[in-house]
Design a protein around this motif. Structure first.
Motif, PDB file in Angstrom:
ATOM      1  N   GLY A  53      -5.806   1.661 -10.703  1.00  0.00           N
ATOM      2  CA  GLY A  53      -6.452   3.074 -11.064  1.00  0.00           C
ATOM      3  C   GLY A  53      -6.816   4.015  -9.832  1.00  0.00           C
ATOM      4  N   GLU A  54      -7.033   3.356  -8.550  1.00  0.00           N
ATOM      5  CA  GLU A  54      -7.201   3.982  -7.614  1.00  0.00           C
ATOM      6  C   GLU A  54      -5.704   4.855  -6.894  1.00  0.00           C
ATOM      7  OE1 GLU A  54      -9.407   2.528  -4.107  1.00  0.00           O
ATOM      8  OE2 GLU A  54     -10.287   0.762  -5.461  1.00  0.00           O
ATOM      9  N   TRP A  55      -4.638   4.340  -7.431  1.00  0.00           N
ATOM     10  CA  TRP A  55      -3.293   4.925  -7.186  1.00  0.00           C
ATOM     11  C   TRP A  55      -3.037   6.160  -7.904  1.00  0.00           C
ATOM     12  CZ3 TRP A  55      -0.282  -0.341  -7.187  1.00  0.00           C
ATOM     13  CH2 TRP A  55      -0.477  -1.047  -6.046  1.00  0.00           C
ATOM     14  N   ASN A  56      -3.937   6.494  -8.889  1.00  0.00           N
ATOM     15  CA  ASN A  56      -3.522   7.831  -9.482  1.00  0.00           C
ATOM     16  C   ASN A  56      -3.585   9.002  -8.651  1.00  0.00           C
ATOM     17  OD1 ASN A  56      -3.251   7.815 -12.453  1.00  0.00           O
ATOM     18  ND2 ASN A  56      -5.154   6.781 -12.617  1.00  0.00           N
ATOM     19  N   GLY A  57      -2.503   9.913  -8.905  1.00  0.00           N
ATOM     20  CA  GLY A  57      -2.518  11.185  -7.967  1.00  0.00           C
ATOM     21  C   GLY A  57      -1.475  10.854  -7.106  1.00  0.00           C
ATOM     22  N   LYS A  58      -0.736  12.064  -7.085  1.00  0.00           N
ATOM     23  CA  LYS A  58       0.569  12.160  -6.352  1.00  0.00           C
ATOM     24  C   LYS A  58       0.723  11.690  -4.900  1.00  0.00           C
ATOM     25  CE  LYS A  58       3.994  15.429  -4.506  1.00  0.00           C
ATOM     26  NZ  LYS A  58       4.193  16.813  -4.364  1.00  0.00           N
ATOM     27  N   ASP A  59      -0.522  11.446  -4.132  1.00  0.00           N
ATOM     28  CA  ASP A  59      -0.369  11.034  -2.754  1.00  0.00           C
ATOM     29  C   ASP A  59      -1.067   9.396  -2.606  1.00  0.00           C
ATOM     30  OD1 ASP A  59       0.948  13.315  -1.846  1.00  0.00           O
ATOM     31  OD2 ASP A  59      -1.016  14.444  -1.786  1.00  0.00           O
ATOM     32  N   ASN A  60      -1.407   8.800  -3.780  1.00  0.00           N
ATOM     33  CA  ASN A  60      -2.194   7.638  -3.675  1.00  0.00           C
ATOM     34  C   ASN A  60      -1.214   6.494  -3.824  1.00  0.00           C
ATOM     35  OD1 ASN A  60      -4.650   9.082  -3.058  1.00  0.00           O
ATOM     36  ND2 ASN A  60      -4.939   9.287  -4.986  1.00  0.00           N
ATOM     37  N   ALA A  61      -0.183   6.670  -4.361  1.00  0.00           N
ATOM     38  CA  ALA A  61       0.569   5.375  -4.499  1.00  0.00           C
ATOM     39  C   ALA A  61       1.972   5.686  -3.672  1.00  0.00           C
ATOM     40  CB  ALA A  61       1.198   5.216  -6.093  1.00  0.00           C
ATOM     41  N   ASN A  62       2.406   4.475  -3.235  1.00  0.00           N
ATOM     42  CA  ASN A  62       3.702   4.395  -2.508  1.00  0.00           C
ATOM     43  C   ASN A  62       4.899   3.832  -3.273  1.00  0.00           C
ATOM     44  OD1 ASN A  62       2.251   5.470  -0.087  1.00  0.00           O
ATOM     45  ND2 ASN A  62       1.227   3.505  -0.066  1.00  0.00           N
ATOM     46  N   PHE A  63       5.905   4.350  -3.147  1.00  0.00           N
ATOM     47  CA  PHE A  63       7.226   3.836  -3.833  1.00  0.00           C
ATOM     48  C   PHE A  63       8.357   3.835  -2.818  1.00  0.00           C
ATOM     49  CE2 PHE A  63       4.772   5.579  -7.519  1.00  0.00           C
ATOM     50  CZ  PHE A  63       5.127   4.622  -8.588  1.00  0.00           C
ATOM     51  N   LEU A  64       8.952   2.393  -2.741  1.00  0.00           N
ATOM     52  CA  LEU A  64       9.982   2.303  -2.004  1.00  0.00           C
ATOM     53  C   LEU A  64      11.019   1.512  -2.757  1.00  0.00           C
ATOM     54  CD1 LEU A  64      11.495   2.311   0.971  1.00  0.00           C
ATOM     55  CD2 LEU A  64      10.306   0.064   1.311  1.00  0.00           C
ATOM     56  N   THR A  65      12.430   2.084  -2.673  1.00  0.00           N
ATOM     57  CA  THR A  65      13.534   1.381  -3.532  1.00  0.00           C
ATOM     58  C   THR A  65      14.489   0.642  -2.602  1.00  0.00           C
ATOM     59  OG1 THR A  65      15.103   2.841  -3.517  1.00  0.00           O
ATOM     60  CG2 THR A  65      13.191   3.087  -5.233  1.00  0.00           C
ATOM     61  N   SER A  66      15.295  -0.228  -2.985  1.00  0.00           N
ATOM     62  CA  SER A  66      16.289  -0.897  -2.194  1.00  0.00           C
ATOM     63  C   SER A  66      17.292   0.190  -1.662  1.00  0.00           C
ATOM     64  CB  SER A  66      16.943  -2.008  -3.196  1.00  0.00           C
ATOM     65  OG  SER A  66      17.700  -1.393  -4.142  1.00  0.00           O
ATOM     66  N   GLU A  67      17.363   1.248  -2.142  1.00  0.00           N
ATOM     67  CA  GLU A  67      18.023   2.314  -1.362  1.00  0.00           C
ATOM     68  C   GLU A  67      17.342   3.290  -0.603  1.00  0.00           C
ATOM     69  OE1 GLU A  67      21.339   1.307  -2.454  1.00  0.00           O
ATOM     70  OE2 GLU A  67      20.296  -0.193  -3.543  1.00  0.00           O
ATOM     71  N   GLY A  68      16.074   2.810  -0.317  1.00  0.00           N
ATOM     72  CA  GLY A  68      15.472   3.760   0.810  1.00  0.00           C
ATOM     73  C   GLY A  68      14.842   5.025  -0.018  1.00  0.00           C
ATOM     74  N   LYS A  69      14.867   5.025  -1.311  1.00  0.00           N
ATOM     75  CA  LYS A  69      14.134   6.296  -1.811  1.00  0.00           C
ATOM     76  C   LYS A  69      12.625   6.199  -2.000  1.00  0.00           C
ATOM     77  CE  LYS A  69      18.783   7.614  -4.043  1.00  0.00           C
ATOM     78  NZ  LYS A  69      18.850   8.697  -3.341  1.00  0.00           N
ATOM     79  N   ASP A  70      12.254   7.142  -2.104  1.00  0.00           N
ATOM     80  CA  ASP A  70      10.725   7.030  -2.814  1.00  0.00           C
ATOM     81  C   ASP A  70      10.216   7.805  -3.844  1.00  0.00           C
ATOM     82  OD1 ASP A  70      10.650   9.870  -1.883  1.00  0.00           O
ATOM     83  OD2 ASP A  70       9.856   9.259   0.308  1.00  0.00           O
ATOM     84  N   ARG A  71       9.146   8.316  -4.181  1.00  0.00           N
ATOM     85  CA  ARG A  71       8.557   8.719  -5.357  1.00  0.00           C
ATOM     86  C   ARG A  71       9.259  10.297  -5.286  1.00  0.00           C
ATOM     87  NH1 ARG A  71       2.365   9.179  -6.703  1.00  0.00           N
ATOM     88  NH2 ARG A  71       3.015   8.090  -8.582  1.00  0.00           N
TER      89      ARG A  71
END
Length: 393
Positions: A277-295
């Motif tokens: 729940g602390e990851w709610n909000g646009k800037d609170n969770a980080n995404f990284l994919t195998s192709e180097g992409k993010d949110r």
């Protein structure tokens, strides 16, 4: 088509009832770096009161556990091109390090006495803010990091139908109706937990099978559409590098009716993950994919793996979700939510498909949970080992 890799197995003589050392196994690795690699090989089964180990030239012991398919498995590390020889020894059975503890509300998977995940049965008490229509079981929660941080959420108030690691289909067509098994507030479909079976614990892994059922609620009486089985394994990985947990999920869905379940093209539906729940909000969770992409640019792209992370009580932790290359429409397209810690591997993004009567939909995923920042090289190495396992034949 992906080629299958095979490796050498050189065998001596099988152990008789009175001997301790039984056979010699020689493992030749290919060009993949393997750390805490789950290795499968043929071996004569142990007795009920015995543990079997592989022991190398340095006298290091590797516990062996037997699978239901006639193979055994162990966890070990090998460098590219490395060849290692092992003896097998038997010892009087001792307490298992990995375990599955069953309670009424969940099955708790533990490693070395620490809980890793729970399998929810749908019997735990709901928070006061959650209406009964959202109750369901047959999903994984909590999901804990090695330091004990909970990287997942359950029944979040802005999406009450999200549950840790779960599965459901959203846009469907069935016998002229459109049951939604994902958005439970619509009351057209639901997923119910039917039971746990084939529970096993040991020194290498703990496993259990969750039996679930998909029901069409838009017809009276309600009609079961899919039988679903989750085969879950939690491995006892420790030692060679930073602490992390490995959780394997094999999902099998069988159409239990005489009608076709159609799955039209849609934004999401499949295997989902809901972050802390602390990851709610646009800037609170980080995404990284195998192709180097993010949110910002990862949604609706495809990937072999994705890592989701964020701070929990001021400490960074996260989870890597690895999609097996044999999965339908691999590499699968993804749903990455723009502001919430929600992720979904969604094969329906790539177009219509269906699950026909008597046919199975099979999907496999590996989850790696660890504290700290995402490390692309580490996750890629783990995906290579998952996609091309060291099979000795």
């Amino acid at each position: 088509m992906r080629s299958t890799l095979f490796f050498c197995l050189i065998v001596g003589v099988f152990l008789d009832a009175s001997a301790q050392v039984s056979k010699t196994i020689r493992i030749a690795n290919d060009n993949i770096v393997r750390k805490n690699s789950i290795v499968r090989f043929k071996l004569k089964s142990a007795g009920a009161k015995e543990n079997i180990y592989l022991i190398d030239k340095d006298k290091k012991k590797y516990p062996v556990q037997f699978l239901t398919d006639g193979y055994a498995c162990a966890i070990m590390s090998l460098n590219p091109g490395e060849v290692k020889s092992f003896k097998t020894i038997r010892e009087r059975k001792s307490a298992s390090k990995a375990d599955v503890l069953l309670t009424e509300a969940e099955a708790k998977f533990t490693v070395n006495g620490k809980q890793v995940i729970g399998l929810q049965t749908g019997k735990k008490e709901l928070p006061a803010e959650i209406e009964p229509v959202f109750r369901r079981g047959g999903y994984i929660f909590p999901v804990l990091s090695p330091s004990g941080l909970s990287v997942a959420d359950d029944y979040p108030l802005n999406h009450k139908h999200h549950h840790g690691i779960w599965a459901a289909w959203t846009k469907t067509e069935f016998e002229g109706r459109k049951p939604d098994f994902w958005n439970m507030a619509d009351k057209t479909g639901t997923v119910l937990f039917d039971g746990i079976k084939n529970t096993e614990s040991g020194s290498v892994f703990a496993s259990s099978e969750s039996v679930n059922a998909y029901y069409d609620l838009s017809v009276s009486p309600n009609k079961k559409v899919l039988d679903e089985n989750w085969m879950i394994k939690v491995y006892n990985t420790e030692g060679d590098e930073k602490p992390y947990y490995i959780i394997d999920l094999e999902l099998r869905q069988q159409n239990s009716t005489s009608s076709v379940l159609k799955l039209p093209e849609y934004l999401y539906g499949g295997i989902g993950f809901r972050g802390n729940g602390e990851w709610n909000g646009k800037d609170n969770a980080n995404f990284l994919t195998s192709e180097g992409k993010d949110r910002s640019n990862g949604h609706a792209s495809t990937s072999k793996w994705v890592h989701i992370s964020g701070n929990i009580g001021g400490k960074l932790s996260g989870i890597s979700i690895l999609s097996h290359p044999d999965n339908f429409r691999s590499p699968q397209p993804m749903r990455i939510h723009p502001t919430e810690p929600f992720f979904c591997y969604a094969p329906s993004q790539a177009g219509d498909f269906e699950i026909r009567p008597g046919k199975e939909y099979i999907a496999r995923y590996r989850f790696i949970v660890y504290d700290g920042a995402a490390e692309a090289a580490f996750i890629s190495r783990m995906w290579d080992d998952y996609a091309h396992p060291l099979v000795i034949k």
